[in-house]
Enzyme design. Structure first.
Site, PDB file in Angstrom:
ATOM      1  N   LYS A   1       0.820  -1.221   0.000  1.00  0.00           N
ATOM      2  CA  LYS A   1       0.000   0.000   0.000  1.00  0.00           C
ATOM      3  C   LYS A   1       0.854   1.271   0.000  1.00  0.00           C
ATOM      4  O   LYS A   1       0.476   2.265  -0.614  1.00  0.00           O
ATOM      5  CB  LYS A   1      -0.958   0.013   1.195  1.00  0.00           C
ATOM      6  CG  LYS A   1      -0.308   0.235   2.552  1.00  0.00           C
ATOM      7  CD  LYS A   1      -1.346   0.323   3.638  1.00  0.00           C
ATOM      8  CE  LYS A   1      -0.715   0.471   5.008  1.00  0.00           C
ATOM      9  NZ  LYS A   1       0.017   1.725   5.186  1.00  0.00           N
ATOM     10  N   THR A   2       2.011   1.253   0.658  1.00  0.00           N
ATOM     11  CA  THR A   2       2.868   2.450   0.668  1.00  0.00           C
ATOM     12  C   THR A   2       3.352   2.767  -0.742  1.00  0.00           C
ATOM     13  O   THR A   2       3.378   3.926  -1.162  1.00  0.00           O
ATOM     14  CB  THR A   2       4.070   2.243   1.616  1.00  0.00           C
ATOM     15  OG1 THR A   2       3.586   1.897   2.916  1.00  0.00           O
ATOM     16  CG2 THR A   2       4.905   3.496   1.715  1.00  0.00           C
TER      17      THR A   2
ATOM     18  N   GLN B   1      -6.645  -4.605  10.454  1.00  0.00           N
ATOM     19  CA  GLN B   1      -5.511  -4.137  11.244  1.00  0.00           C
ATOM     20  C   GLN B   1      -5.877  -2.926  12.101  1.00  0.00           C
ATOM     21  O   GLN B   1      -5.010  -2.140  12.475  1.00  0.00           O
ATOM     22  CB  GLN B   1      -4.329  -3.813  10.327  1.00  0.00           C
ATOM     23  CG  GLN B   1      -3.803  -5.028   9.577  1.00  0.00           C
ATOM     24  CD  GLN B   1      -2.546  -4.739   8.788  1.00  0.00           C
ATOM     25  OE1 GLN B   1      -1.508  -4.423   9.344  1.00  0.00           O
ATOM     26  NE2 GLN B   1      -2.644  -4.847   7.466  1.00  0.00           N
TER      27      GLN B   1
ATOM     28  N   ARG C   1       3.164 -10.446  10.510  1.00  0.00           N
ATOM     29  CA  ARG C   1       4.498  -9.829  10.513  1.00  0.00           C
ATOM     30  C   ARG C   1       5.537 -10.817   9.985  1.00  0.00           C
ATOM     31  O   ARG C   1       6.645 -10.426   9.635  1.00  0.00           O
ATOM     32  CB  ARG C   1       4.915  -9.407  11.941  1.00  0.00           C
ATOM     33  CG  ARG C   1       4.076  -8.347  12.656  1.00  0.00           C
ATOM     34  CD  ARG C   1       3.761  -7.162  11.830  1.00  0.00           C
ATOM     35  NE  ARG C   1       2.488  -7.333  11.127  1.00  0.00           N
ATOM     36  CZ  ARG C   1       2.116  -6.625  10.074  1.00  0.00           C
ATOM     37  NH1 ARG C   1       2.899  -5.716   9.569  1.00  0.00           N
ATOM     38  NH2 ARG C   1       0.939  -6.841   9.498  1.00  0.00           N
TER      39      ARG C   1
ATOM     40  N   ASP D   1      -3.620   7.826   4.947  1.00  0.00           N
ATOM     41  CA  ASP D   1      -3.083   6.483   5.190  1.00  0.00           C
ATOM     42  C   ASP D   1      -3.633   5.959   6.524  1.00  0.00           C
ATOM     43  O   ASP D   1      -3.974   6.741   7.414  1.00  0.00           O
ATOM     44  CB  ASP D   1      -1.553   6.557   5.236  1.00  0.00           C
ATOM     45  CG  ASP D   1      -0.910   5.174   5.188  1.00  0.00           C
ATOM     46  OD1 ASP D   1      -1.612   4.194   4.883  1.00  0.00           O
ATOM     47  OD2 ASP D   1       0.309   5.088   5.455  1.00  0.00           O
ATOM     48  N   GLU D   2      -3.705   4.647   6.668  1.00  0.00           N
ATOM     49  CA  GLU D   2      -4.168   4.005   7.919  1.00  0.00           C
ATOM     50  C   GLU D   2      -5.501   4.591   8.381  1.00  0.00           C
ATOM     51  O   GLU D   2      -5.676   4.936   9.567  1.00  0.00           O
ATOM     52  CB  GLU D   2      -3.104   4.149   9.030  1.00  0.00           C
ATOM     53  CG  GLU D   2      -1.727   3.628   8.657  1.00  0.00           C
ATOM     54  CD  GLU D   2      -1.618   2.108   8.652  1.00  0.00           C
ATOM     55  OE1 GLU D   2      -2.667   1.446   8.789  1.00  0.00           O
ATOM     56  OE2 GLU D   2      -0.502   1.604   8.490  1.00  0.00           O
TER      57      GLU D   2
END
Length: 777
Positions: A33-34, A256, A614, A225-226
């Site tokens: 996504k970044t 998340q 992770r 973002d987020e």
């Protein structure tokens, strides 16, 4: 520009090329996504959109810096500098400085950090002559923070009878007045706290339509973002700024969303499509980070949540190894398993320490992991916090223990003489220091003879000093005959340390109490382990020597590669080849404090999803059957989250616990002991009673009594084999002390001992009937 777009897959390319209108990018874990966000911003600039017209909001400065660097690489640093990019707080502080005069603030207003705010609150509580045990500064500040983030101003508070009644019921009827005085004090000082940066921006955009129009026209393209982590105040600002042109792009993953305790509202992302017309939805579902086993296992977990957005995360990566599940008898054994596994992986596969991460639900869990890594001489780094033995509350307890062993330890005495507060002020301490220097005696000795020295102290102060001396001396008397656990438990209670920490009911305060509990657990484990060392009794001096080694190692801050230890919350956004998620037990993970409602439990499940995703290559889930709680060994049961993973993705390193164990609701002690002398001998199936032995006991009784429980098996089998196989010169591995070489064997039978020189810890004599040794050479 085409070069960068060509690097994207089809799912990533679509949102990058969608120029106008509201859009949501639902980005699964590890889906890039970044990269999508940065290339989208660069593409907008390539399409002729002025950099000054683009607003990009992130949740961390690190994320903003990383994105700006990537954009600079594409469009050049000169243009990238013109972007409005940063955290919510930094961007809105910039706006507020430009418009501060409208709200009556100077443009150079001060921004209070949490400590500034806490001091201001404490001062007001003192001025109002309120009881600090009721109006605890941290709790008051937390309450005010919640008000501000929920847009409850002072005026709104006094117009809400329910809020006032709730505070009255919690014995804080003057909360509203306190809130008002705090707001007035900040305003008079030309200061805003962190929550004000959001609240005042909302006020600015609501009260002054011309200011809102100005920034709506400036920020024609907004990216967030987020988005799942936004709170109500942030949500309203974004809605207001994007309302005119509606060129808003939000990126996030509902799976998340793990910050509800900070005020994050998952409904912001769930309801985004209802807030704007014609929303285009894009899904980034291909995971580039993890193996198929990890991705598909994570899907089976998050699928159990009822509140979620539809998406199916997948990966083209290899299947990879199954998720390994390990059961330990105790939390100390759990730590030893993790350390041993890392050690073996490094040796067998030439891996570095930095390729491993240990994730836990609470900071207190780091203690057993740190102890085990230290014994294996594996370097580690605690992220987002101090190493266990460096935390303030732990150092406070350790300083009291240092005084018990050596009351002349002035550094320890100065730290705790007035903590918890006992009315011994700085002036008194300065007089004690002067006297100690003059008489060439320790401060403690001066205090012992306070009646014989004229320090111009009043009788009340003298009595407080003598009370402190008496308390330490009483600890010394107890320490002569008790082990390290007993004296530490006694000290932590009698000094009032635990009671002082329990006054702070905030999450931070509770974490400190948990850390004290974990210290006691570690000491209990230490005293039990000392039983195998010849001549050791688990004394306080032995433990303090062990801790001194731990804290000395912690001081090494070189940049060599280290195993990463951190809470799961802190691990969000990071990735590691090998990840251990430890403490997978009910009431620990999921947390006992987060299971009262479905929404809380679903947040815990999302937290587990974050932990598992992770891992790039290998994930381990570990749990203990028993765990020390305040020094008492209590039974634990595996986390429900392990059961929620489809069995095809798991490999149990120890047999799974399928047996049902009923926990009685009454204490068996109330029934007393059975008088076995009155019991008749039961007849066996063939009708022939067992023959009694010479001492009158049946043969079946004797055979049962002769059975001894097997010790843990090492590579060579049971510990009894060591009687024959262990010789001087053998290289052995010990669970606590690590690798060592046998220097000498002495004694026989139950008293047989081995003198072993360990690489960490020096020479120790171990009783072989207790020692858990593996012969490795």
């Amino acid at each position: 520009m085409q070069k960068y777009i060509a690097q994207l897959n089809e799912a990533q390319r679509e949102p990058v090329l969608q120029k106008d209108g509201p859009m949501i990018i639902i980005a699964g874990a590890g889906s890039g996504k970044t990269r999508v966000l940065t290339i989208r911003i660069a593409y907008l600039m390539h399409q002729g959109i002025d950099a000054f017209s683009i607003l990009s909001l992130t949740f961390t400065n690190k994320a903003a810096r990383e994105m700006k660097k990537r954009i600079s690489d594409i469009v050049g640093s000169s243009e990238a500098k013109n972007l409005w990019m940063g955290t919510f707080h930094s961007v809105f502080a910039r706006i507020l400085r430009s418009e501060a005069s409208l709200l009556g603030y100077p443009s150079n207003f001060t921004i209070y950090d949490s400590q500034d705010s806490l001091r201001a609150i404490s001062g007001i509580i003192k001025e109002m002559q309120l009881d600090r045990d009721v109006y605890k500064p941290k709790q008051v500040l937390s309450r005010i923070s919640n008000f501000k983030n929920s847009l409850i101003t002072v005026k709104a508070y006094f117009n809400d009878p329910d809020l006032q009644e709730a505070d009255a019921m919690s014995k804080k009827p003057r909360m509203g007045e306190l809130y008002q005085k705090y707001v007035e004090k900040c305003f008079k000082s030309g200061a805003m706290d962190f929550d004000d940066l959001l609240l005042k921006t909302n006020e600015l955009l609501t009260r002054f339509p011309e200011v809102l129009a100005k920034y709506q026209n400036r920020f024609r393209y907004i990216l967030v973002d987020e988005y799942q982590d936004t709170n109500h105040s942030q949500y309203l600002i974004v809605r207001a700024l994007s309302d005119k042109f509606q060129n808003i792009c939000v990126v996030g993953d509902d799976a998340q969303s793990i910050y509800a305790f900070r005020g994050a509202n998952i409904n912001n992302i769930l309801n985004f499509q209802k807030d704007y017309e014609g929303v285009k939805t894009f899904r980034l579902e291909q995971n580039y980070r993890s193996t198929k086993n990890i991705v598909e296992a994570a899907n089976t977990i998050i699928d159990k949540n009822k509140v979620k957005l539809d998406k199916i995360v997948w990966t083209a990566n290899d299947f990879g190894p199954k998720i390994k599940v390990h059961r330990s008898m105790t939390d100390a054994e759990e730590g030893r398993f993790v350390a041993s596994t890392i050690f073996e992986q490094k040796m067998q596969n030439q891996m570095t320490n930095g390729q491993f991460a240990i994730l836990y639900r609470t900071n207190a869990q780091s203690r057993s992991m740190e102890d085990a890594l230290r014994k294996r001489d594996i370097p580690y780094r605690i992220y987002g916090g101090l190493s266990f033995y460096q935390r303030k509350e732990i150092k406070d307890v350790l300083c009291y223990l240092r005084l018990v062993i050596n009351p002349k330890d002035e550094e320890a005495l100065m730290r705790v003489i007035n903590y918890p507060a006992r009315g011994i002020g700085n002036t008194t301490i300065e007089k004690l220091l002067v006297a100690a220097n003059h008489y060439k005696r320790s401060i403690f000795e001066v205090m012992q003879n306070i009646d014989k020295i004229d320090l111009k102290l009043n009788s009340g102060t003298k009595q407080k000093l003598l009370d402190f001396v008496t308390m330490i001396q009483s600890f010394q008397v107890i320490n002569e005959n008790q082990d390290a656990f007993f004296i530490t438990d006694h000290v932590s209670k009698k000094t009032g340390l635990v009671q002082e920490l329990k006054k702070d009911a905030t999450p931070e305060g509770m974490a400190k109490v948990q850390n004290i509990e974990e210290l006691l657990n570690g000491i209990k484990d230490f005293t039990e382990g000392q039983k195998e060392i010849d001549g050791a009794r688990g004394a306080l001096s032995e433990f303090m020597e062990d801790v001194a080694l731990a804290t000395d190692l912690d001081k090494d801050t070189s940049d060599e590669d280290r195993v990463a230890l951190m809470t799961i919350h802190l691990a969000k956004g990071l990735e590691f080849p090998h990840v251990f998620v430890v403490g997978m037990e009910e009431d620990l993970f999921p947390s006992a404090m987060s299971m009262s409602t479905r929404s809380e439990l679903e947040e815990e499940r999302r937290l587990f999803y974050v932990a598992l995703t992770r891992a790039e290559h290998q994930a381990y889930l570990t749990y203990a059957q028993s765990r020390y709680r305040w020094g008492k060994l209590t039974d634990s049961e595996p986390s429900r989250f392990i059961e929620e993973i489809d069995a095809q993705y798991l490999e149990y390193l120890t047999p799974a616990e399928n047996n049902y164990r009923y926990k009685p609701m009454i204490d068996s002690d109330i029934f007393g002991d059975v008088d076995k002398s009155k019991l008749r001998l039961a007849k066996p199936a063939n009708g022939t009673p067992p023959k009694p032995s010479a001492n009158g006991e049946s043969r079946s009784d004797v055979s049962v009594r002769k059975l001894k429980p097997l010790l843990d098996k090492g590579p060579l089998g049971t510990a009894n084999l060591f009687d024959n196989k262990l010789v001087a010169g053998n290289v052995v591995m010990h669970e606590r002390f690590g690798r060592g070489q046998v220097l000498n064997i002495e004694g026989g039978g139950a008293d047989k001992k081995a003198e072993i020189k360990f690489e960490v810890g020096g020479i120790k004599k171990l009783l072989l009937r207790f020692a858990k040794l593996d012969i490795i050479g």
